[in-house]
Design an enzyme around this catalytic site. Structure first.
Site, mmCIF file in Angstrom:
data_model
loop_
_atom_site.group_PDB
_atom_site.id
_atom_site.type_symbol
_atom_site.label_atom_id
_atom_site.label_comp_id
_atom_site.label_asym_id
_atom_site.label_seq_id
_atom_site.Cartn_x
_atom_site.Cartn_y
_atom_site.Cartn_z
ATOM 1 N N ASN A 9 0.878 -1.169 0.000
ATOM 2 C CA ASN A 9 0.000 0.000 0.000
ATOM 3 C C ASN A 9 0.912 1.215 0.000
ATOM 4 O OD1 ASN A 9 -1.756 2.090 0.493
ATOM 5 N ND2 ASN A 9 -2.317 1.441 2.577
ATOM 6 N N TRP A 10 0.995 1.857 -1.152
ATOM 7 C CA TRP A 10 1.916 2.993 -1.281
ATOM 8 C C TRP A 10 1.391 4.248 -0.600
ATOM 9 C CZ3 TRP A 10 3.762 2.808 -7.142
ATOM 10 C CH2 TRP A 10 4.669 1.742 -7.278
ATOM 11 N N LYS A 11 0.119 4.254 -0.223
ATOM 12 C CA LYS A 11 -0.490 5.448 0.384
ATOM 13 C C LYS A 11 -0.262 6.653 -0.554
ATOM 14 C CE LYS A 11 -0.045 3.232 4.806
ATOM 15 N NZ LYS A 11 0.109 3.313 6.249
ATOM 16 N N HIS A 94 -9.405 1.492 4.913
ATOM 17 C CA HIS A 94 -8.125 1.617 5.628
ATOM 18 C C HIS A 94 -8.328 2.533 6.847
ATOM 19 C CE1 HIS A 94 -3.978 2.616 6.574
ATOM 20 N NE2 HIS A 94 -3.643 1.525 5.908
ATOM 21 N N GLU A 96 -6.625 4.865 7.968
ATOM 22 C CA GLU A 96 -6.373 6.284 7.681
ATOM 23 C C GLU A 96 -7.598 6.931 7.041
ATOM 24 O OE1 GLU A 96 -2.730 5.583 5.561
ATOM 25 O OE2 GLU A 96 -1.797 4.995 7.450
ATOM 26 N N GLY A 172 2.905 2.356 10.679
ATOM 27 C CA GLY A 172 3.867 3.440 10.509
ATOM 28 C C GLY A 172 4.615 3.803 11.777
ATOM 29 N N SER A 212 3.757 -2.127 10.148
ATOM 30 C CA SER A 212 5.221 -2.215 10.290
ATOM 31 C C SER A 212 5.791 -3.566 9.885
ATOM 32 C CB SER A 212 5.642 -1.839 11.719
ATOM 33 O OG SER A 212 5.249 -0.505 12.010
ATOM 34 N N GLY A 233 2.981 -1.160 4.171
ATOM 35 C CA GLY A 233 3.023 0.263 3.831
ATOM 36 C C GLY A 233 4.424 0.692 3.444
ATOM 37 N N GLY A 234 5.114 1.338 4.362
ATOM 38 C CA GLY A 234 6.440 1.924 4.108
ATOM 39 C C GLY A 234 7.410 0.994 3.397
HETATM 40 P P1 13P Z 1 3.269 0.423 7.533
HETATM 41 O O1 13P Z 1 3.721 -0.899 6.946
HETATM 42 O O2 13P Z 1 4.009 1.596 6.989
HETATM 43 O O3 13P Z 1 3.227 0.355 9.031
HETATM 44 O O4 13P Z 1 1.759 0.636 7.048
HETATM 45 C C1 13P Z 1 0.856 -0.400 7.189
HETATM 46 C C2 13P Z 1 -0.380 -0.061 6.444
HETATM 47 O O5 13P Z 1 -1.123 0.821 6.824
HETATM 48 C C3 13P Z 1 -0.652 -0.799 5.210
HETATM 49 O O6 13P Z 1 -1.945 -0.544 4.752
#
Ligand code: 13P
Length: 250
Positions: A9-11, A94, A96, A172, A212, A233-234
């Site tokens: 998930n590149w956000k 999600h 967020e 995150g 994470s 994510g990251g």
């Molecule tokens: P991180 O892997 O950056 O913690 O993010 C997780 C996430 O929200 C994936 O959708």
């Protein structure tokens, strides 16, 4: 045996040139995996990503969609729009989006139904806050989110839903749930699905862990009995790091 599904998930990251470069680099690194590989990219990267990922085993998803087919919803993107360019997956609900864009269990449920209506496969996110976990309410909160998210779906649709358990305190933050805690919650989610839709359905649903995930912890997490991969994510922004996560079982 359920397959393992590793989704990035590149956000709100990656310009089109960066997306093209990343997918070009990733392609040879993951071509031999038996795991399913998905990248959920910003809307502006979708078309480029789909072109670059053509004839590879990398599938492309969006990060959100509106539940209506079309209409006066300035700034929104519909299911048919995603489907029309070849998008296969879409992240729904999600944390967020729930936190910053007022998504509720109700809109999440509408979006999942719309995703199926327009031929997209939803990756549905659930997860508790730190306060909820510390108050001993994590299980109740998460299983309740699942029940509401899947309400009114057919057995076949539930089987084709990917669930991502993402504890909000682990997103995150560099803090990962222990493999045991993550597995316990994915099991609780599967039990809830079994109670409503039966064992056949529950055994087939892919349930990912997110929060994470990195190459150093992917193997431990994804080897657990009920964790069928991850939503990353990251660590999905760099081709070499994401490839290591995809290839966790090599
Ligand atoms: P991180 O892997 O950056 O913690 O993010 C997780 C996430 O929200 C994936 O959708």
């Amino acid at each position: 045996m359920r397959r393992k599904v590793i989704a990035g998930n590149w956000k709100m990251n990656m310009l089109p040139n960066e997306a093209i470069k990343m997918i070009d680099e990733l392609t040879p690194l993951v071509k031999d995996t038996e795991n399913e590989v998905i990248l959920c990219v910003p809307y502006t990267d979708l078309f480029y990503s789909l072109l670059v990922a053509q004839n590879t085993n990398i599938k492309i998803g969006a990060q959100n969609m509106h539940f209506e087919e079309s209409g006066a919803y300035t700034g929104e993107i519909s299911g048919p729009m995603l489907k029309s360019i070849g998008v296969e997956y879409v992240i729904i609900g999600h944390s967020e989006r729930r936190q910053y864009f007022a998504e509720t269990d109700e809109t999440v449920n509408k979006k999942i139904k719309a995703a199926f209506k327009y031929g997209l496969k939803p990756i549905v996110c659930v997860g508790e806050t730190l306060e909820q976990r510390e108050a001993g309410k994590a299980n109740e909160i998460v299983t309740n989110q699942i029940e509401k998210a899947l309400e009114g779906l057919t057995d076949e649709q539930v089987k084709n839903t990917i669930v991502a358990y993402e504890p909000i305190w682990a997103i995150g933050t560099g803090k990962t749930a222990t493999a045991e805690d993550a597995n316990e919650m994915t099991k609780a989610i599967r039990n809830k699905i079994e109670n409503i839709y039966g064992q056949n359905v529950a055994e087939e649903v892919i349930i990912q862990y997110g929060g994470s995930v990195k190459s150093s912890n992917a193997k431990e997490l994804f080897s657990m009995s009920d964790i069928d991969g991850g939503l990353v994510g990251g660590a999905s922004l760099k081709s070499d790091e994401f490839a290591k996560i995809v290839n966790f079982n090599n």
